[in-house]
Motif scaffolding. Structure first.
Motif, short mmCIF file in Angstrom:
data_model
loop_
_atom_site.label_atom_id
_atom_site.label_comp_id
_atom_site.label_asym_id
_atom_site.label_seq_id
_atom_site.Cartn_x
_atom_site.Cartn_y
_atom_site.Cartn_z
N LEU A 287 0.84 -1.20 0.00
CA LEU A 287 0.00 0.00 0.00
C LEU A 287 0.87 1.24 0.00
CD1 LEU A 287 -2.83 1.36 0.53
CD2 LEU A 287 -2.35 1.05 2.97
N VAL A 288 0.40 2.29 -0.69
CA VAL A 288 1.05 3.61 -0.64
C VAL A 288 0.06 4.59 -0.05
CG1 VAL A 288 2.06 5.50 -1.96
CG2 VAL A 288 2.48 3.14 -2.67
N LEU A 289 0.49 5.32 0.98
CA LEU A 289 -0.28 6.43 1.54
C LEU A 289 0.38 7.69 0.99
CD1 LEU A 289 -0.51 5.14 5.21
CD2 LEU A 289 -2.26 4.99 3.43
N MET A 290 -0.37 8.48 0.20
CA MET A 290 0.23 9.55 -0.59
C MET A 290 -0.35 10.92 -0.24
SD MET A 290 2.34 9.89 -3.37
CE MET A 290 2.21 8.41 -4.38
N ASP A 291 0.49 11.80 0.29
CA ASP A 291 0.08 13.18 0.50
C ASP A 291 -0.14 13.81 -0.88
OD1 ASP A 291 -0.36 15.71 1.58
OD2 ASP A 291 1.75 16.13 1.91
N MET A 292 -1.13 14.66 -1.00
CA MET A 292 -1.41 15.29 -2.30
C MET A 292 -0.40 16.38 -2.64
SD MET A 292 -5.56 15.60 -2.56
CE MET A 292 -5.48 16.72 -3.97
N HIS A 293 0.00 17.16 -1.64
CA HIS A 293 0.83 18.34 -1.88
C HIS A 293 2.22 18.14 -1.31
CE1 HIS A 293 -2.75 20.36 -3.26
NE2 HIS A 293 -3.36 19.96 -2.16
N MET A 294 3.19 17.90 -2.20
CA MET A 294 4.58 17.71 -1.79
C MET A 294 5.48 18.44 -2.78
SD MET A 294 4.67 13.64 -0.82
CE MET A 294 3.89 13.12 -2.33
N PRO A 295 6.70 18.78 -2.35
CA PRO A 295 7.64 19.44 -3.26
C PRO A 295 8.18 18.46 -4.31
CG PRO A 295 8.70 18.98 -1.17
CD PRO A 295 7.25 18.60 -1.01
N GLU A 296 8.76 18.98 -5.33
CA GLU A 296 9.42 18.25 -6.42
C GLU A 296 8.44 17.49 -7.30
OE1 GLU A 296 13.28 16.44 -5.76
OE2 GLU A 296 13.23 17.28 -3.73
N MET A 297 7.56 16.66 -6.71
CA MET A 297 6.49 16.00 -7.45
C MET A 297 5.34 15.79 -6.48
SD MET A 297 6.29 12.24 -9.31
CE MET A 297 7.44 12.61 -10.63
N ASP A 298 4.16 16.30 -6.83
CA ASP A 298 3.02 16.15 -5.93
C ASP A 298 2.46 14.73 -5.99
OD1 ASP A 298 1.07 15.88 -8.05
OD2 ASP A 298 1.00 18.06 -8.23
N GLY A 299 1.58 14.44 -5.06
CA GLY A 299 1.02 13.09 -4.96
C GLY A 299 0.17 12.69 -6.14
N LEU A 300 -0.51 13.65 -6.75
CA LEU A 300 -1.34 13.32 -7.91
C LEU A 300 -0.48 12.88 -9.09
CD1 LEU A 300 -3.81 16.33 -7.64
CD2 LEU A 300 -4.28 13.94 -7.02
N THR A 301 0.59 13.61 -9.35
CA THR A 301 1.50 13.25 -10.44
C THR A 301 2.17 11.90 -10.14
OG1 THR A 301 1.90 15.58 -10.90
CG2 THR A 301 3.50 14.02 -11.77
N ALA A 302 2.59 11.72 -8.89
CA ALA A 302 3.23 10.45 -8.52
C ALA A 302 2.26 9.29 -8.71
CB ALA A 302 3.73 10.51 -7.08
N ALA A 303 1.00 9.46 -8.31
CA ALA A 303 0.01 8.39 -8.48
C ALA A 303 -0.18 8.06 -9.95
CB ALA A 303 -1.32 8.79 -7.84
N ARG A 304 -0.30 9.08 -10.78
CA ARG A 304 -0.45 8.84 -12.23
C ARG A 304 0.74 8.06 -12.79
NH1 ARG A 304 -1.96 14.47 -12.07
NH2 ARG A 304 -4.23 14.62 -12.11
N GLN A 305 1.95 8.43 -12.35
CA GLN A 305 3.14 7.75 -12.86
C GLN A 305 3.26 6.33 -12.33
OE1 GLN A 305 6.77 9.99 -13.03
NE2 GLN A 305 5.72 11.82 -13.77
N ILE A 306 2.84 6.10 -11.09
CA ILE A 306 2.83 4.73 -10.56
C ILE A 306 1.86 3.88 -11.37
CG2 ILE A 306 2.13 3.31 -8.57
CD1 ILE A 306 3.31 5.58 -6.78
N ARG A 307 0.71 4.41 -11.71
CA ARG A 307 -0.28 3.66 -12.49
C ARG A 307 0.23 3.28 -13.88
NH1 ARG A 307 -1.98 1.83 -8.63
NH2 ARG A 307 -3.62 2.73 -7.37
#
Length: 161
Positions: free
Chosen positions: A74-94
């Motif tokens: 499981l990944v618990l992902m904050d939405m707002h982070m520096p360098e790459m936000d959680g939304l972008t990271a989730a899209r890239q993981i998918r």
């Protein structure tokens, strides 16, 4: 980021309560993507007390690297982070091949609007937890999603709507 930062007396009391309440469930490997150190320490303590392993990524780039380097339940992902936000990271993981691209991702955010939930779901996240959260809500989500996306379809109605 260690449990030494927390008062030992309180940690011991909560450990004994969590052990009694969580006897028997599988111990999951959780990746916590959180840039706020206080939030990361608190969430890490809750996750460890529930008997799970947790690693912390300080931003979306670190989270993306971590899921490719080690197997997580499981990944618990904050939405707002520096360098790459959680939304972008989730899209890239998918977009990653195989089981890595199917890892359950739960958004952790201070944004509580329905539109925020829909944004997270459309980015490929499976569920949503608003900060500040109750420890039992966090451990409940871990227990719910730690078995994988296919094993639990309770919140897929949000994806359909």
């Amino acid at each position: 980021l260690s449990e030494r930062d927390l008062p030992p007396q309180k940690t011991h009391r909560l450990d004994s309560m969590a052990t009694a309440a969580n006897a028997g469930p599988k111990n999951f490997r959780v990746l916590l993507a959180e840039d706020n150190q206080i939030n990361a320490v608190l969430a890490t303590a809750i996750i460890k007390r529930a008997g799970h392993h947790v690693d912390v990524a300080g931003n979306g780039l670190e989270a993306l690297d971590a899921v490719q380097a080690a197997p997580y339940d499981l990944v618990l992902m904050d939405m707002h982070m520096p360098e790459m936000d959680g939304l972008t990271a989730a899209r890239q993981i998918r977009e990653l091949p195989g089981e890595v691209g199917e890892i359950p991702i739960v958004a952790l955010t201070a944004n509580a609007m329905q539109s925020d939930r829909e944004t997270c779901i459309s980015a490929g996240m499976d569920d949503f937890l608003t900060k500040p959260f109750d420890p039992s809500d966090l451990t409940g989500l871990i227990d719910q999603w730690g078995h994988g996306r296919k094993a639990d379809q309770k919140t897929t109605t949000a994806e359909a709507g």
